[in-house]
Design an enzyme around this catalytic site. Sequence first.
Site, short mmCIF file in Angstrom:
data_model
loop_
_atom_site.label_atom_id
_atom_site.label_comp_id
_atom_site.label_asym_id
_atom_site.label_seq_id
_atom_site.Cartn_x
_atom_site.Cartn_y
_atom_site.Cartn_z
N LYS A 48 -24.61 20.96 9.41
CA LYS A 48 -26.02 21.02 8.99
C LYS A 48 -26.82 21.85 10.00
CE LYS A 48 -25.44 16.71 6.49
NZ LYS A 48 -25.60 15.25 6.43
N GLN A 92 -27.80 10.16 9.44
CA GLN A 92 -26.42 10.40 9.02
C GLN A 92 -25.71 9.09 8.72
OE1 GLN A 92 -25.01 13.52 8.49
NE2 GLN A 92 -23.26 12.40 7.68
N ASP A 115 -33.01 13.84 2.54
CA ASP A 115 -31.80 13.39 1.83
C ASP A 115 -32.15 12.80 0.47
OD1 ASP A 115 -29.51 14.01 3.26
OD2 ASP A 115 -29.72 12.29 4.62
#
Length: 284
Positions: A48, A92, A115
């Site tokens: 990322k 994460q 997200d």
Amino acid sequence: MTLIDGDEISARVRDEVSREISDLDYTPRLVAVLMSDDPASETYVRMKHQAAEEVGVDSETIDIDPEETEEALLDVIDDLNQDEDVDGILVQLPLPDHVDEHAALDAVAPEKDVDGFHPENKGRLMDGRPRMVPATPRGVHRMLQEADVEVDGADVTIVGRSNIVGKPLAALLTNHDATVTVCHSHTDDLAAHTRRADVVVAAVGVAEMIDAEMVAEGATVIDVGINRVDADNDKGYELVGDVAFDEVKEVAGAITPVPGGVGPMTVACLMENTVEAARQRRKN
Ligand code: NDP
């Protein structure tokens, strides 16, 4: 058979994002929170960052010792929520067992939730007025568009009902007028559902479980799975999808590979979400 090339399409997405950023008078900022020693999680976060650097997003990781408390994680998220310079926050997953995943995801400010895992963003997607679409479903949809696969009216069978892939993808494709069936480990006669689909999406986490018998001639097959299997190479393993690629490609009309399929799309679409979050928050 058409190979739907995630490397190629994601490069195009990153290029679009990068051009969009060059027109802004600020640099979008993304912060990843990593509370894990898992090498796979560390790899995902690294990928990322690489993508962020390539498109011109300023990015950083905050490492939290996995032994730390849930409070410590929530404090970090709260600070990031308050920080005016931060446009996007991603936590994460997976988190350590002693941390409540819902508590962590709920704590992220919805407008910074790149997200798309905050309940408000999930609800908006269900409601047909999405703000932040989770990156993997967004990537799958873009691949279908780029491959000229008609979603409107198509029978789509998604194998897997996770909150990060299967369910949001079902909502997204329903919003785009597909007829969606969602299968899972309790589904009776899975093959009957996959065989009648125009589009099969595999998001299961079981190596090569979708075989040629389960796919209709000419169907489009999107493989979200990433599974490590033992291999006779330097690393001792290789990555395979949830689809038995070599046999399914003989019947499918279009198919995504692993690696080089949905994986790079997810990372590219996360960058799209980051720029959108920045634009919405900074109102330009
Ligand atoms: P989860 O483990 O959260 O969900 C797996 C789903 O598959 C569950 O709904 C489960 O059913 C279902 N399932 C498991 N076994 C079977 C079976 N034998 N038959 C039918 N359904 C079954 O996984 P994720 O959604 O997080 O990830 C799925 C895969 O996609 C993994 O390989 C993961 O690594 C990969 N992934 C890839 C991404 C990318 O960018 N390419 C991003 C995210 C994930 P039930 O709900 O009943 O347990």
